[in-house]
Write an enzyme that holds these catalytic residues in place. Structure first.
Site, PDB file in Angstrom:
ATOM      1  N   ASP A   7       0.888  -1.164   0.000  1.00 40.59           N
ATOM      2  CA  ASP A   7       0.000   0.000   0.000  1.00 40.59           C
ATOM      3  C   ASP A   7       0.926   1.213   0.000  1.00 40.59           C
ATOM      4  O   ASP A   7       1.441   1.610   1.045  1.00 40.59           O
ATOM      5  CB  ASP A   7      -0.888  -0.015   1.247  1.00 40.59           C
ATOM      6  CG  ASP A   7      -1.843   1.163   1.273  1.00 40.59           C
ATOM      7  OD1 ASP A   7      -2.320   1.578   0.200  1.00 40.59           O
ATOM      8  OD2 ASP A   7      -2.102   1.691   2.377  1.00 40.59           O
ATOM      9  N   GLU A  68      -1.095  -1.250  -4.866  1.00 33.76           N
ATOM     10  CA  GLU A  68      -2.314  -0.480  -5.090  1.00 33.76           C
ATOM     11  C   GLU A  68      -2.097   0.476  -6.256  1.00 33.76           C
ATOM     12  O   GLU A  68      -1.110   1.215  -6.295  1.00 33.76           O
ATOM     13  CB  GLU A  68      -2.696   0.305  -3.838  1.00 33.76           C
ATOM     14  CG  GLU A  68      -4.008   1.065  -4.020  1.00 33.76           C
ATOM     15  CD  GLU A  68      -4.447   1.732  -2.740  1.00 33.76           C
ATOM     16  OE1 GLU A  68      -5.057   1.058  -1.899  1.00 33.76           O
ATOM     17  OE2 GLU A  68      -4.156   2.932  -2.604  1.00 33.76           O
ATOM     18  N   ASP A 141      -2.697   1.233   6.923  1.00 35.28           N
ATOM     19  CA  ASP A 141      -1.865   0.972   5.744  1.00 35.28           C
ATOM     20  C   ASP A 141      -1.381  -0.483   5.732  1.00 35.28           C
ATOM     21  O   ASP A 141      -1.273  -1.102   4.677  1.00 35.28           O
ATOM     22  CB  ASP A 141      -0.641   1.903   5.726  1.00 35.28           C
ATOM     23  CG  ASP A 141      -1.012   3.344   5.937  1.00 35.28           C
ATOM     24  OD1 ASP A 141      -1.301   4.026   4.938  1.00 35.28           O
ATOM     25  OD2 ASP A 141      -1.037   3.777   7.102  1.00 35.28           O
TER      26      ASP A 141
END
Length: 177
Positions: A7, A68, A141
């Site tokens: 992430d 991501e 996160d």
């Protein structure tokens, strides 16, 4: 399949490693966050993110990296930092010859919770349940990185079948033309 989920972020880059196959219980092998100081120079921050990701790659030896996909936000500064951290993760994987998959936040949320509009708490709760953890990983996160890895493990078989079908179609079409 062992997947390193990333992430991306400059201040907090979530990292999580999940192992398993679609349709079977998954196992978390590690979760954490690579942190950098907000007041440090951008180059130094990117080097710190790279070192952190490389350490995770060395330790966990994933077969795949799921990152991501950066999406447009109103805050350009945040988007730039996220895009830069994302590029570092892709570079680290490519340097090792590891395939990289990009998943949008809504794809990840839909895969893990059933809704592409789920909030961070819902994602954390489902990650906790799916990986049989005692508590949601903190910060969010870290949970998001695990969700990326889970999403990829679950989606990869269908994506691979689709890619093979498209390739076969193009090969057949080329022979009949």
């Amino acid at each position: 399949m062992r997947v390193l989920g990333v992430d991306p972020g400059l201040t907090r880059c979530g990292i999580g490693v999940v192992e398993g196959v679609a349709g079977r219980p998954l196992t978390m092998l590690g979760v954490g966050v690579v942190r950098t100081a907000a007041d440090a120079e951008i180059g130094d921050r990117l080097v710190a993110v790279e070192r952190g990701i490389e350490e995770w790659l060395d330790t966990h030896r994933p077969e795949m990296v799921a990152v991501e996909r950066v999406f447009s936000q109103h805050n350009v500064r945040t988007v730039m930092g996220t895009a830069q951290a994302s590029a570092v993760a892709m570079l680290c994987a490519a340097r090792r010859g590891l395939p990289v998959a990009l998943h949008t936040p809504s794809e990840v949320k839909a895969a893990v919770t059933g809704s592409g509009r789920a909030d961070k708490a819902q994602v954390g709760a489902m990650v906790t349940r799916l990986l049989r953890l005692d508590a949601p990983p903190k910060p969010a996160d870290a949970a998001d990185a695990l969700a990326l890895a889970i999403c990829h493990i679950w989606r990869a078989p269908a994506q691979n079948r689709l890619q093979r079908a498209v390739a076969a179609h193009h090969a057949t079409k080329g022979r009949t033309a």
